[in-house]
Design a protein around this motif. Structure first.
Motif, PDB file in Angstrom:
ATOM      1  N   GLY A  79      -5.066   0.694   5.283  1.00 23.91           N
ATOM      2  CA  GLY A  79      -4.083   1.429   6.093  1.00 23.91           C
ATOM      3  C   GLY A  79      -3.523   0.493   7.149  1.00 23.91           C
ATOM      4  N   THR A  80      -2.374   0.841   7.697  1.00 21.85           N
ATOM      5  CA  THR A  80      -1.705  -0.055   8.642  1.00 21.85           C
ATOM      6  C   THR A  80      -2.599  -0.437   9.819  1.00 21.85           C
ATOM      7  OG1 THR A  80       0.414   0.837   8.027  1.00 21.85           O
ATOM      8  CG2 THR A  80       0.322  -0.324  10.106  1.00 21.85           C
ATOM      9  N   CYS A  81      -3.288   0.551  10.408  1.00 21.46           N
ATOM     10  CA  CYS A  81      -4.098   0.213  11.583  1.00 21.46           C
ATOM     11  C   CYS A  81      -5.302  -0.626  11.187  1.00 21.46           C
ATOM     12  CB  CYS A  81      -4.494   1.446  12.366  1.00 21.46           C
ATOM     13  SG  CYS A  81      -4.820   2.857  11.341  1.00 21.46           S
ATOM     14  N   GLY A 129       3.150   6.986  11.510  1.00 21.54           N
ATOM     15  CA  GLY A 129       3.327   6.079  10.367  1.00 21.54           C
ATOM     16  C   GLY A 129       3.943   4.817  10.906  1.00 21.54           C
ATOM     17  N   LEU A 130       3.191   3.733  10.925  1.00 21.50           N
ATOM     18  CA  LEU A 130       3.633   2.556  11.664  1.00 21.50           C
ATOM     19  C   LEU A 130       4.090   1.398  10.791  1.00 21.50           C
ATOM     20  CD1 LEU A 130       0.818   2.533  14.359  1.00 21.50           C
ATOM     21  CD2 LEU A 130       3.148   3.406  14.573  1.00 21.50           C
ATOM     22  N   GLY A 131       3.739   1.429   9.504  1.00 21.77           N
ATOM     23  CA  GLY A 131       3.974   0.275   8.648  1.00 21.77           C
ATOM     24  C   GLY A 131       5.424  -0.173   8.616  1.00 21.77           C
ATOM     25  N   LEU A 132       6.336   0.735   8.280  1.00 21.99           N
ATOM     26  CA  LEU A 132       7.749   0.361   8.159  1.00 21.99           C
ATOM     27  C   LEU A 132       8.359  -0.005   9.515  1.00 21.99           C
ATOM     28  CD1 LEU A 132       8.904   2.923   5.437  1.00 21.99           C
ATOM     29  CD2 LEU A 132       8.637   0.447   5.159  1.00 21.99           C
ATOM     30  N   PRO A 133       8.168   0.820  10.575  1.00 22.95           N
ATOM     31  CA  PRO A 133       8.736   0.424  11.869  1.00 22.95           C
ATOM     32  C   PRO A 133       8.237  -0.940  12.349  1.00 22.95           C
ATOM     33  CG  PRO A 133       7.792   2.647  11.995  1.00 22.95           C
ATOM     34  CD  PRO A 133       7.531   2.142  10.620  1.00 22.95           C
ATOM     35  N   THR A 171       9.765  -4.314  -4.153  1.00 21.87           N
ATOM     36  CA  THR A 171      10.429  -3.297  -4.968  1.00 21.87           C
ATOM     37  C   THR A 171       9.380  -2.557  -5.781  1.00 21.87           C
ATOM     38  OG1 THR A 171      12.184  -4.935  -5.217  1.00 21.87           O
ATOM     39  CG2 THR A 171      12.364  -2.952  -6.567  1.00 21.87           C
ATOM     40  N   ASP A 172       9.410  -1.216  -5.746  1.00 25.56           N
ATOM     41  CA  ASP A 172       8.441  -0.467  -6.547  1.00 25.56           C
ATOM     42  C   ASP A 172       9.118   0.606  -7.370  1.00 25.56           C
ATOM     43  OD1 ASP A 172       8.422   2.249  -5.297  1.00 25.56           O
ATOM     44  OD2 ASP A 172       7.585   1.236  -3.549  1.00 25.56           O
ATOM     45  N   ASP A 173       8.387   1.115  -8.370  1.00 27.75           N
ATOM     46  CA  ASP A 173       8.896   2.213  -9.201  1.00 27.75           C
ATOM     47  C   ASP A 173       8.100   3.492  -8.919  1.00 27.75           C
ATOM     48  OD1 ASP A 173       6.493   1.515 -10.285  1.00 27.75           O
ATOM     49  OD2 ASP A 173       7.208   1.383 -12.359  1.00 27.75           O
ATOM     50  N   TYR A 218       6.881   9.664  12.077  1.00 27.01           N
ATOM     51  CA  TYR A 218       7.009  10.270  10.761  1.00 27.01           C
ATOM     52  C   TYR A 218       5.983   9.658   9.818  1.00 27.01           C
ATOM     53  CZ  TYR A 218       8.693  11.523   6.163  1.00 27.01           C
ATOM     54  OH  TYR A 218       8.759  11.991   4.878  1.00 27.01           O
ATOM     55  N   THR A 219       5.243  10.517   9.127  1.00 25.92           N
ATOM     56  CA  THR A 219       4.342  10.070   8.075  1.00 25.92           C
ATOM     57  C   THR A 219       4.088  11.257   7.160  1.00 25.92           C
ATOM     58  OG1 THR A 219       2.173   9.153   7.537  1.00 25.92           O
ATOM     59  CG2 THR A 219       2.266  10.619   9.425  1.00 25.92           C
ATOM     60  N   THR A 220       3.803  10.989   5.881  1.00 28.60           N
ATOM     61  CA  THR A 220       3.403  12.090   5.008  1.00 28.60           C
ATOM     62  C   THR A 220       1.891  12.041   4.807  1.00 28.60           C
ATOM     63  OG1 THR A 220       4.000  10.659   3.154  1.00 28.60           O
ATOM     64  CG2 THR A 220       5.585  12.330   3.796  1.00 28.60           C
ATOM     65  N   LYS A 221       1.227  11.133   5.539  1.00 21.70           N
ATOM     66  CA  LYS A 221      -0.230  11.081   5.464  1.00 21.70           C
ATOM     67  C   LYS A 221      -0.805  12.327   6.126  1.00 21.70           C
ATOM     68  CE  LYS A 221      -1.248   6.207   5.191  1.00 21.70           C
ATOM     69  NZ  LYS A 221      -1.918   5.060   5.805  1.00 21.70           N
ATOM     70  N   LYS A 222      -1.947  12.777   5.612  1.00 23.07           N
ATOM     71  CA  LYS A 222      -2.533  14.002   6.149  1.00 23.07           C
ATOM     72  C   LYS A 222      -3.539  13.728   7.265  1.00 23.07           C
ATOM     73  CE  LYS A 222      -0.602  16.916   3.188  1.00 23.07           C
ATOM     74  NZ  LYS A 222       0.447  15.950   2.762  1.00 23.07           N
ATOM     75  N   VAL A 223      -4.041  12.498   7.329  1.00 26.00           N
ATOM     76  CA  VAL A 223      -5.138  12.243   8.263  1.00 26.00           C
ATOM     77  C   VAL A 223      -4.697  11.947   9.696  1.00 26.00           C
ATOM     78  CG1 VAL A 223      -6.887  11.547   6.602  1.00 26.00           C
ATOM     79  CG2 VAL A 223      -5.242   9.861   7.403  1.00 26.00           C
ATOM     80  N   ARG A 224      -3.408  11.674   9.886  1.00 31.26           N
ATOM     81  CA  ARG A 224      -2.947  11.456  11.255  1.00 31.26           C
ATOM     82  C   ARG A 224      -1.443  11.601  11.338  1.00 31.26           C
ATOM     83  NH1 ARG A 224      -1.541   5.927  11.602  1.00 31.26           N
ATOM     84  NH2 ARG A 224      -1.899   5.032   9.566  1.00 31.26           N
ATOM     85  N   SER A 225      -0.896  11.484  12.559  1.00 34.29           N
ATOM     86  CA  SER A 225       0.486  11.889  12.749  1.00 34.29           C
ATOM     87  C   SER A 225       1.456  10.736  12.981  1.00 34.29           C
ATOM     88  CB  SER A 225       0.559  12.845  13.940  1.00 34.29           C
ATOM     89  OG  SER A 225      -0.023  12.204  15.049  1.00 34.29           O
ATOM     90  N   GLU A 257       0.828  -1.219   0.000  1.00 33.78           N
ATOM     91  CA  GLU A 257       0.000   0.000   0.000  1.00 33.78           C
ATOM     92  C   GLU A 257       0.858   1.262   0.000  1.00 33.78           C
ATOM     93  OE1 GLU A 257      -3.119   0.243   2.930  1.00 33.78           O
ATOM     94  OE2 GLU A 257      -4.500  -0.420   1.355  1.00 33.78           O
ATOM     95  N   ASN A 258       1.978   1.220   0.716  1.00 36.14           N
ATOM     96  CA  ASN A 258       2.913   2.357   0.656  1.00 36.14           C
ATOM     97  C   ASN A 258       3.339   2.596  -0.792  1.00 36.14           C
ATOM     98  OD1 ASN A 258       2.992   2.759   3.432  1.00 36.14           O
ATOM     99  ND2 ASN A 258       4.960   1.744   3.722  1.00 36.14           N
ATOM    100  N   SER A 259       3.673   1.493  -1.491  1.00 30.35           N
ATOM    101  CA  SER A 259       4.127   1.606  -2.880  1.00 30.35           C
ATOM    102  C   SER A 259       3.036   2.204  -3.758  1.00 30.35           C
ATOM    103  CB  SER A 259       4.509   0.228  -3.425  1.00 30.35           C
ATOM    104  OG  SER A 259       5.539  -0.335  -2.640  1.00 30.35           O
ATOM    105  N   LEU A 260       1.805   1.774  -3.538  1.00 31.27           N
ATOM    106  CA  LEU A 260       0.698   2.316  -4.336  1.00 31.27           C
ATOM    107  C   LEU A 260       0.534   3.803  -4.058  1.00 31.27           C
ATOM    108  CD1 LEU A 260      -2.032  -0.470  -4.075  1.00 31.27           C
ATOM    109  CD2 LEU A 260      -0.589   0.089  -6.043  1.00 31.27           C
ATOM    110  N   ARG A 261       0.648   4.185  -2.787  1.00 37.58           N
ATOM    111  CA  ARG A 261       0.504   5.596  -2.431  1.00 37.58           C
ATOM    112  C   ARG A 261       1.629   6.420  -3.079  1.00 37.58           C
ATOM    113  NH1 ARG A 261       1.270   7.116   2.692  1.00 37.58           N
ATOM    114  NH2 ARG A 261       1.208   4.941   3.299  1.00 37.58           N
ATOM    115  N   ALA A 262       2.777   5.777  -3.323  1.00 39.02           N
ATOM    116  CA  ALA A 262       3.889   6.470  -3.986  1.00 39.02           C
ATOM    117  C   ALA A 262       3.725   6.449  -5.504  1.00 39.02           C
ATOM    118  CB  ALA A 262       5.213   5.834  -3.572  1.00 39.02           C
TER     119      ALA A 262
END
Ligand SMILES: Nc1ncnc2c1ncn2[C@@H]1O[C@H](COP(=O)(O)OP(=O)(O)OP(=O)(O)O)[C@@H](O)[C@H]1O
Ligand SMILES: [Mg+2]
Lengths: 182, 127
Positions: free
Chosen positions: B36-38, A69-73, A41-43, A60-67, A13-18
């Motif tokens: 989303g992750t959560c 970012g948990l996926g990568l950690p 791997t994404d392009d 750290y997150t660049t999402k606007k809806v909250r503060s 999902e991160n890749s899709l958002r990118a």
């Protein structure tokens, strides 16, 4: 996350958002060295060096809806917990590669789980992105490429429920044969 | 589980093509599962799986499934939005596979909104 498949969906999902148009997901069972390696791997538009440094910070997150970012950690933690390692590579304008190495036999390693379901969820999220899933174990290799499936169904959209259900079972039945205990 | 091959896909293709030509265009229902992750950590994928299996079992061909990113309502996840053509969208909270199966059978197929699980009615912007 209960299964590695959940991480695959989440990192995908991160890749899709990118804005990725091509996403390669590889799972390699390296029995000789006792590791299970998961690589995505994404392009997509990638990250600058500064962004890359912060990407593993849960605040750290660049999402606007909250503060947060948990996926990568969360994936990094899951890998380290099993005596493995986590690696993130990214170039702005080129793409991103996420590598998680896990202890294959470590008790804390999450089971692989429903990879087919994770892939169908990603296809539902973005039916026009090309997804390749590659699975390698001591027993052999398997590859699912949505571009090939698309050719096969001649113009039908991949997000038709019957096609999605096929993809899920197609992937899961092959993965089960290659890695029955993973 | 028997190993599926691309040959199996050929049969599915014929069937889906026949159905699509009968249906002509618009689907009657759109269901969105918020990820989303959560969402994923609280079971959104299993909710989506349950929905896909219900659609498969019912043989319904007029339902479109999509997913969307986090809406910032992490504590109420998994969230699912059901939009039936011509009606206001209904957003369900704290979903799980059982509730999803109930919403599928009672709301999506039979038209009865499952009030106890409803978070909100009407459209709103999400990202
Ligand atoms: N594949 C990628 N390409 C470009 N940027 C990425 C990619 N993966 C992550 N990032 C950047 O790193 C940030 C942190 O990612 P992470 O998955 O940890 O959290 P998130 O996606 O923001 O939120 P969450 O995963 O909790 O829903 C993202 O907001 C994004 O800016
Ligand atoms: Mg993320």
């Amino acid at each position: 996350m209960i299964e590695l498949a959940h991480h695959i969906l989440d990192i995908g999902e991160n890749s899709l958002r990118a804005g990725a148009k091509n996403i390669l997901i590889e799972v390699k069972e390296d029995e000789t060295n006792g590791f299970l390696v998961m690589e995505i791997t994404d392009d997509g538009y990638g990250m600058t060096e500064k962004e890359l440094k912060r990407a593993l910070d849960p605040f750290y997150t660049t999402k606007k809806v909250r503060s947060v970012g948990l996926g990568l950690p969360m994936l990094a933690e899951a890998a380290e917990r099993t005596g493995g390692s986590f690696h993130l590579e990214s170039k702005p304008g080129k793409g991103t590669k996420v590598t998680a190495r896990m202890g294959l036999k470590h008790l804390d390693r999450q089971p692989l789980g429903d990879v087919g379901g994770a892939l169908t969820a990603l296809i539902i999220a973005s039916p026009t992105t090309r997804f390749i899933y590659r699975h390698i174990s001591g027993k052999g290799a398997f590859e699912m490429d949505t571009e090939k499936i698309e050719k096969e169904v001649e113009g039908l959209p991949l997000n038709e429920p019957e096609i999605l259900n096929f993809i899920r079972e197609y992937v899961n039945s092959h993965v089960k044969e290659l890695s029955p205990e993973v | 589980m028997a190993k599926l091959t691309i040959e199996d896909l050929k049969k599915i293709k014929e069937r889906v093509m026949a159905e699509t030509s009968l249906r002509e265009g618009q689907k009657r229902v759109k269901v969105t599962v918020h990820m989303g992750t959560c969402g994923i950590a609280s079971g959104a994928k299993e909710v989506l799986d349950a929905l896909m299996r219900e659609i498969e079992e019912s043989g319904a061909t007029d339902i479109m499934v999509t997913t969307s990113g986090c809406m910032g309502l992490c504590s109420r996840e998994p969230l699912v939005t059901v939009e039936i053509a011509g009606q206001e969208p209904i957003k369900y909270e704290y979903m799980n596979p059982n509730k999803m199966r109930q919403v599928f059978k009672r709301h999506i197929l039979a038209g009865e909104i499952q009030t106890p699980f409803v978070l909100a009615r009407g459209a709103e912007k999400t990202k």
